[in-house]
Design a protein around this motif. Structure first.
Motif, PDB file in Angstrom:
ATOM      1  N   ARG A  88     -33.068  59.864 -66.277  1.00 43.33           N
ATOM      2  CA  ARG A  88     -31.969  59.068 -66.828  1.00 43.33           C
ATOM      3  C   ARG A  88     -32.409  58.536 -68.185  1.00 43.33           C
ATOM      4  O   ARG A  88     -33.512  58.000 -68.332  1.00 43.33           O
ATOM      5  CB  ARG A  88     -31.654  57.901 -65.887  1.00 43.33           C
ATOM      6  CG  ARG A  88     -30.558  56.964 -66.410  1.00 43.33           C
ATOM      7  CD  ARG A  88     -30.078  56.028 -65.316  1.00 43.33           C
ATOM      8  NE  ARG A  88     -31.207  55.453 -64.611  1.00 43.33           N
ATOM      9  CZ  ARG A  88     -31.165  55.070 -63.323  1.00 43.33           C
ATOM     10  NH1 ARG A  88     -30.071  55.174 -62.614  1.00 43.33           N
ATOM     11  NH2 ARG A  88     -32.253  54.565 -62.767  1.00 43.33           N
ATOM     12  N   ILE A  89     -31.545  58.693 -69.177  1.00 48.51           N
ATOM     13  CA  ILE A  89     -31.861  58.196 -70.518  1.00 48.51           C
ATOM     14  C   ILE A  89     -30.731  57.305 -70.990  1.00 48.51           C
ATOM     15  O   ILE A  89     -29.566  57.711 -71.005  1.00 48.51           O
ATOM     16  CB  ILE A  89     -32.123  59.365 -71.496  1.00 48.51           C
ATOM     17  CG1 ILE A  89     -33.328  60.172 -70.978  1.00 48.51           C
ATOM     18  CG2 ILE A  89     -32.379  58.828 -72.896  1.00 48.51           C
ATOM     19  CD1 ILE A  89     -33.773  61.310 -71.853  1.00 48.51           C
ATOM     20  N   GLN A  90     -31.097  56.058 -71.334  1.00 49.66           N
ATOM     21  CA  GLN A  90     -30.096  55.078 -71.762  1.00 49.66           C
ATOM     22  C   GLN A  90     -30.561  54.405 -73.049  1.00 49.66           C
ATOM     23  O   GLN A  90     -31.744  54.064 -73.175  1.00 49.66           O
ATOM     24  CB  GLN A  90     -29.924  53.988 -70.698  1.00 49.66           C
ATOM     25  CG  GLN A  90     -29.552  54.508 -69.327  1.00 49.66           C
ATOM     26  CD  GLN A  90     -29.442  53.385 -68.312  1.00 49.66           C
ATOM     27  OE1 GLN A  90     -28.471  52.646 -68.291  1.00 49.66           O
ATOM     28  NE2 GLN A  90     -30.452  53.238 -67.478  1.00 49.66           N
ATOM     29  N   GLY A  91     -29.644  54.183 -73.973  1.00 49.96           N
ATOM     30  CA  GLY A  91     -30.004  53.480 -75.182  1.00 49.96           C
ATOM     31  C   GLY A  91     -29.049  53.777 -76.320  1.00 49.96           C
ATOM     32  O   GLY A  91     -27.974  54.329 -76.110  1.00 49.96           O
ATOM     33  N   LYS A 128     -26.665  58.065 -70.719  1.00 48.03           N
ATOM     34  CA  LYS A 128     -25.790  56.914 -71.004  1.00 48.03           C
ATOM     35  C   LYS A 128     -26.238  56.354 -72.349  1.00 48.03           C
ATOM     36  O   LYS A 128     -27.143  55.526 -72.402  1.00 48.03           O
ATOM     37  CB  LYS A 128     -26.007  55.834 -69.930  1.00 48.03           C
ATOM     38  CG  LYS A 128     -24.919  55.770 -68.887  1.00 48.03           C
ATOM     39  CD  LYS A 128     -25.370  54.946 -67.717  1.00 48.03           C
ATOM     40  CE  LYS A 128     -24.840  53.531 -67.730  1.00 48.03           C
ATOM     41  NZ  LYS A 128     -25.143  52.848 -66.436  1.00 48.03           N
ATOM     42  N   VAL A 129     -25.651  56.841 -73.421  1.00 50.84           N
ATOM     43  CA  VAL A 129     -26.158  56.477 -74.748  1.00 50.84           C
ATOM     44  C   VAL A 129     -25.007  56.230 -75.727  1.00 50.84           C
ATOM     45  O   VAL A 129     -23.873  56.638 -75.491  1.00 50.84           O
ATOM     46  CB  VAL A 129     -27.056  57.599 -75.327  1.00 50.84           C
ATOM     47  CG1 VAL A 129     -28.300  57.779 -74.494  1.00 50.84           C
ATOM     48  CG2 VAL A 129     -26.285  58.904 -75.428  1.00 50.84           C
ATOM     49  N   LYS A 130     -25.367  55.596 -76.866  1.00 49.68           N
ATOM     50  CA  LYS A 130     -24.356  55.301 -77.874  1.00 49.68           C
ATOM     51  C   LYS A 130     -24.915  55.532 -79.278  1.00 49.68           C
ATOM     52  O   LYS A 130     -26.096  55.794 -79.462  1.00 49.68           O
ATOM     53  CB  LYS A 130     -23.937  53.834 -77.734  1.00 49.68           C
ATOM     54  CG  LYS A 130     -23.181  53.535 -76.448  1.00 49.68           C
ATOM     55  CD  LYS A 130     -22.660  52.097 -76.463  1.00 49.68           C
ATOM     56  CE  LYS A 130     -21.490  51.894 -75.544  1.00 49.68           C
ATOM     57  NZ  LYS A 130     -21.650  52.187 -74.154  1.00 49.68           N
ATOM     58  N   GLU A 131     -24.002  55.403 -80.256  1.00 52.87           N
ATOM     59  CA  GLU A 131     -24.372  55.291 -81.671  1.00 52.87           C
ATOM     60  C   GLU A 131     -25.248  56.416 -82.198  1.00 52.87           C
ATOM     61  O   GLU A 131     -26.362  56.200 -82.645  1.00 52.87           O
ATOM     62  CB  GLU A 131     -25.045  53.944 -81.930  1.00 52.87           C
ATOM     63  CG  GLU A 131     -24.058  52.811 -81.772  1.00 52.87           C
ATOM     64  CD  GLU A 131     -24.718  51.439 -81.847  1.00 52.87           C
ATOM     65  OE1 GLU A 131     -25.736  51.301 -82.549  1.00 52.87           O
ATOM     66  OE2 GLU A 131     -24.196  50.522 -81.195  1.00 52.87           O
ATOM     67  N   GLY A 132     -24.706  57.613 -82.163  1.00 49.24           N
ATOM     68  CA  GLY A 132     -25.403  58.707 -82.840  1.00 49.24           C
ATOM     69  C   GLY A 132     -26.609  59.242 -82.100  1.00 49.24           C
ATOM     70  O   GLY A 132     -27.578  59.673 -82.720  1.00 49.24           O
TER      71      GLY A 132
END
Ligand SMILES: *[C@@H]1O[C@H](CO)[C@@H](O)[C@H](O)[C@H]1NC(C)=O
Ligand SMILES: *[C@@H]1O[C@H](CO)[C@@H](O)[C@H](O)[C@H]1NC(C)=O
Ligand SMILES: *[C@@H]1O[C@H](CO)[C@@H](O)[C@H](O)[C@H]1NC(C)=O
Ligand SMILES: *[C@@H]1O[C@H](CO)[C@@H](O)[C@H](O)[C@H]1NC(C)=O
Length: 366
Positions: A88-91, A128-132
């Motif tokens: 799982r990768i989040q950030g 689950k990631v954001k912003e580029g």
């Protein structure tokens, strides 16, 4: 011993004993126990030939933006019956790269048991990631069940993935091995990927502004929208999705758009399929159905999630086998509008098309 050689010797001891090893700001993870401390300290993380124990998630969660993770060599995930995910990768603003020759091996063959299997199998890769954020050149091998799930994400690109579950074709053991599942996600681009599996190549559940391009889908269920698993309108809404410049081979369907009848209301709008080539499709070239319930078509279509705007341009399919149908459309009484199709053609099907709603630009008997 001179003072200098003592200093050098102790420096060497320090360097070789140091786990994780630091090279400037670079930190390499070679053992599972290092994951937590390295993630806390480093912005450049290398995961090198890591063996993740069964029942554990390789879990990366970052508050600081701009973290880079590189997978090197073979990352393996031990066997355990559980729901996962294995990674799982989040950030925010994260870059994840597979180094040349690297592979993440889910050891699916230990889990596969065909379509009536009862084991709880771990999902593989959760994002689950954001912003580029960018995920590139990741090679996933043998997903136990669903391969990649992107949820609650925004502004994310997945590029150059190779998802290979082709070993699951043997004795039809691999099942529910979806390639990319997209839910509650906006502004996503997935490009230049190969998916060989036994279920949807892409399945969009919810979100806005998505582009899928240069995909090669082999052996699965095609390029899909599956909408209406919720009772909240927003979670049953999909808009501005384009699939283009892609190939679907030896698959059950080329294109599949389905809505669920036993959910709340929702909406599908402005969906485009452009420059799609299909070969060896054994069931439906294009299947649009508004009658899904508990994982099956019931034959009773409903209007709770209308489809407003389904554009097909330059879509060509070669079908095969006794069950093949070029186009099957089953809409609710007011479920479908603005289907604009041009340069859409099929060959080789054993059965005629059947539509209770006829797209503009495509002749389909009722
Ligand atoms: C850190 O790792 C990156 C990616 O592997 C590499 O390009 C860079 O040269 C490394 N920097 C140092 C100081 O080792
Ligand atoms: C749509 O998503 C793409 C890919 O993430 C992004 O580049 C583009 O700016 C988005 N468009 C809008 C209107 O937000
Ligand atoms: C979809 O795209 C259209 C045209 O590019 C734009 O006007 C609209 O705001 C977009 N809607 C969503 C929900 O992204
Ligand atoms: C379809 O709906 C009708 C009326 O609600 C019902 O009688 C029938 O059993 C339904 N058929 C299926 C296949 O669910």
């Amino acid at each position: 011993m001179s003072l200098l050689s003592v200093i050098i010797a102790s420096l060497l001891v320090t360097l070789t004993a140091a786990k994780p090893s630091f090279t400037g700001d670079n930190c390499t993870i070679t053992e599972f126990s290092q994951v937590e401390s390295v993630s806390a300290k480093c912005t450049n993380i290398i995961v090198s030939n890591l063996q993740v124990p069964g029942g554990e998630t390789l879990d990366f969660k970052f508050k600081k933006p701009g973290v880079h993770i590189t997978f090197e060599g073979k990352t393996t995930f031990g066997y355990q019956l559980w729901k996962g995910p294995l990674i799982r990768i989040q950030g925010v603003g994260i870059t994840v790269t597979g180094a040349p020759g690297s592979v993440l091996d889910g050891q699916g063959a230990l889990y596969w048991e065909g379509k009536n299997g009862k084991k709880t199998k771990p999902k593989f890769f959760k994002i689950k990631v954001k912003e580029g954020s960018v995920f590139k050149d990741i090679h996933l091998l043998n997903c136990p069940v669903h391969c990649v799930s992107v949820s609650m994400s925004d502004h994310v690109t997945l590029s150059g993935w190779n998802i290979d579950v082709s070993a699951g074709d043997k004795d039809e053991l691999g099942h529910n091995t979806d390639g990319f599942d997209i839910s509650e996600t906006n502004n996503i681009l997935i490009e230049n990927a190969i998916v060989q599996n036994q279920d949807d190549c892409v399945a969009v559940n919810q979100g806005f502004n998505m582009t899928f391009r240069n995909l090669e889908c082999i052996g699965g269920h095609g390029l899909s929208l599956s909408v209406g698993m919720s009772h909240e309108v927003i979670k049953n809404t999909v808009a501005n999705v384009t699939f283009r410049d892609s190939i679907v081979k030896n698959s059950r369907n080329g294109i599949h758009v389905k809505t669920h009848t036993n959910s709340g209301e929702g909406l599908i709008r402005d969906i485009t399929y452009k420059n799609i080539e299909m070969t060896g499709i054994w069931r439906y070239g294009v299947n649009v159905e508004q009658d899904y319930k508990n994982g099956k078509s019931t034959g009773n279509a409903t209007n709770n999630i209308p489809i407003r705007g389904l554009t097909l341009t330059n879509v060509n399919g070669q079908l095969t086998g006794p069950e093949s149908v070029p186009v099957y459309i089953l809409c609710g009484s007011e479920g479908c509008e603005n289907f604009e199709w041009s340069e859409v053609s099929f060959r080789g099907a054993s059965n005629p098309s059947s539509c209770n709603y006829e797209p503009r630009g495509f002749h389909c008997p009722k």
